[in-house]
Design a protein around this motif. Structure first.
Motif, PDB file in Angstrom:
ATOM      1  N   ALA A 144       9.427   7.171   2.604  1.00 17.72           N
ATOM      2  CA  ALA A 144      10.546   7.361   3.614  1.00 17.72           C
ATOM      3  C   ALA A 144      11.769   6.578   3.099  1.00 17.72           C
ATOM      4  CB  ALA A 144      10.101   7.140   4.945  1.00 17.72           C
ATOM      5  N   ASP A 145      11.516   5.364   2.327  1.00 19.45           N
ATOM      6  CA  ASP A 145      12.703   4.672   2.096  1.00 19.45           C
ATOM      7  C   ASP A 145      13.127   5.024   0.812  1.00 19.45           C
ATOM      8  OD1 ASP A 145      12.287   3.343   4.439  1.00 19.45           O
ATOM      9  OD2 ASP A 145      11.251   1.555   3.651  1.00 19.45           O
ATOM     10  N   ARG A 175       7.353   5.422   9.810  1.00 18.07           N
ATOM     11  CA  ARG A 175       7.793   5.430   8.445  1.00 18.07           C
ATOM     12  C   ARG A 175       6.835   5.328   7.417  1.00 18.07           C
ATOM     13  NH1 ARG A 175      13.367   5.543   8.020  1.00 18.07           N
ATOM     14  NH2 ARG A 175      13.148   4.736   5.816  1.00 18.07           N
ATOM     15  N   ARG A 203       5.519   4.193   3.847  1.00 16.08           N
ATOM     16  CA  ARG A 203       6.320   3.629   2.747  1.00 16.08           C
ATOM     17  C   ARG A 203       5.266   3.356   1.463  1.00 16.08           C
ATOM     18  NH1 ARG A 203       8.533  -0.400   7.089  1.00 16.08           N
ATOM     19  NH2 ARG A 203      10.613   0.532   7.411  1.00 16.08           N
TER      20      ARG A 203
END
Length: 95
Positions: free
Chosen positions: A54-55, A70, A72
Protein backbone atom coordinates in the motif's frame (compact mmCIF):
# COMPACT_ATOMS: atom_id res chain seq x y z
CA UNK A 1 19.09 -35.12 -26.27
CA UNK A 2 22.36 -34.71 -28.04
CA UNK A 3 23.05 -31.88 -30.43
CA UNK A 4 25.19 -32.45 -33.51
CA UNK A 5 27.96 -29.96 -34.11
CA UNK A 6 27.21 -29.47 -37.79
CA UNK A 7 25.11 -30.99 -40.53
CA UNK A 8 26.48 -32.34 -43.78
CA UNK A 9 26.59 -28.85 -45.25
CA UNK A 10 28.05 -27.32 -42.06
CA UNK A 11 24.96 -25.33 -40.95
CA UNK A 12 24.93 -25.36 -37.14
CA UNK A 13 21.58 -23.54 -36.81
CA UNK A 14 19.83 -26.08 -39.01
CA UNK A 15 21.40 -28.94 -37.06
CA UNK A 16 20.14 -27.52 -33.75
CA UNK A 17 16.66 -26.91 -35.17
CA UNK A 18 16.49 -30.49 -36.47
CA UNK A 19 17.65 -31.87 -33.11
CA UNK A 20 15.09 -29.82 -31.17
CA UNK A 21 12.22 -30.62 -33.55
CA UNK A 22 12.95 -34.34 -33.34
CA UNK A 23 12.96 -34.37 -29.55
CA UNK A 24 9.88 -34.58 -27.34
CA UNK A 25 11.66 -34.74 -24.01
CA UNK A 26 13.01 -32.16 -21.61
CA UNK A 27 15.61 -33.39 -19.14
CA UNK A 28 14.41 -36.96 -19.56
CA UNK A 29 10.71 -36.12 -19.06
CA UNK A 30 8.10 -36.27 -21.76
CA UNK A 31 6.64 -32.81 -22.28
CA UNK A 32 2.88 -32.51 -22.41
CA UNK A 33 0.31 -29.81 -22.67
CA UNK A 34 -1.34 -28.66 -19.42
CA UNK A 35 -4.82 -29.96 -18.76
CA UNK A 36 -7.83 -27.73 -18.18
CA UNK A 37 -7.73 -28.49 -14.46
CA UNK A 38 -4.10 -27.42 -14.22
CA UNK A 39 -4.77 -24.21 -16.14
CA UNK A 40 -7.75 -23.41 -13.90
CA UNK A 41 -5.66 -24.04 -10.77
CA UNK A 42 -2.85 -21.82 -12.07
CA UNK A 43 -5.37 -19.07 -12.82
CA UNK A 44 -6.78 -19.27 -9.28
CA UNK A 45 -3.28 -19.06 -7.80
CA UNK A 46 -2.36 -16.11 -9.99
CA UNK A 47 -5.45 -14.04 -9.20
CA UNK A 48 -6.30 -15.15 -5.66
CA UNK A 49 -3.89 -12.99 -3.69
CA UNK A 50 -2.67 -9.71 -5.04
CA UNK A 51 0.38 -8.85 -2.99
CA UNK A 52 0.79 -5.14 -3.62
CA UNK A 53 2.31 -2.87 -0.97
CA UNK A 54 0.00 0.00 0.00
CA UNK A 55 2.93 2.37 0.53
CA UNK A 56 5.34 1.80 -2.36
CA UNK A 57 3.25 -0.29 -4.77
CA UNK A 58 5.74 -3.17 -4.90
CA UNK A 59 4.35 -6.48 -6.15
CA UNK A 60 5.80 -8.86 -3.58
CA UNK A 61 6.30 -12.59 -3.75
CA UNK A 62 6.31 -12.84 0.04
CA UNK A 63 3.26 -12.21 2.17
CA UNK A 64 2.61 -8.67 3.29
CA UNK A 65 2.60 -7.45 6.87
CA UNK A 66 -0.78 -5.95 7.78
CA UNK A 67 -0.91 -3.32 10.51
CA UNK A 68 -4.29 -1.61 10.66
CA UNK A 69 -5.74 -1.55 7.16
CA UNK A 70 -2.50 -1.13 5.19
CA UNK A 71 -0.70 -4.18 3.78
CA UNK A 72 3.00 -3.36 3.55
CA UNK A 73 6.05 -5.05 2.08
CA UNK A 74 8.93 -5.98 4.37
CA UNK A 75 10.89 -2.79 3.65
CA UNK A 76 7.93 -0.42 4.13
CA UNK A 77 6.88 -2.25 7.28
CA UNK A 78 10.39 -1.81 8.69
CA UNK A 79 10.34 1.90 7.84
CA UNK A 80 6.89 2.31 9.43
CA UNK A 81 8.06 0.62 12.63
CA UNK A 82 11.14 2.89 12.76
CA UNK A 83 8.98 6.00 12.27
CA UNK A 84 6.57 4.87 14.99
CA UNK A 85 9.48 4.28 17.37
CA UNK A 86 10.95 7.72 16.59
CA UNK A 87 7.58 9.38 17.25
CA UNK A 88 7.28 7.52 20.54
CA UNK A 89 10.78 8.56 21.61
CA UNK A 90 10.11 12.19 20.61
CA UNK A 91 6.98 12.22 22.77
CA UNK A 92 8.90 10.78 25.74
CA UNK A 93 11.64 13.41 25.34
CA UNK A 94 9.07 16.23 25.45
CA UNK A 95 7.64 15.14 28.78
Amino acid sequence: MSFPHTTDNGDLAAALADAIAGSNTTAGRVTRRPSGRRLAAADRRATAAQRVCADCGAQCQQGLAVHGQRPRCVACNHIALLVAEQIKLANVARC
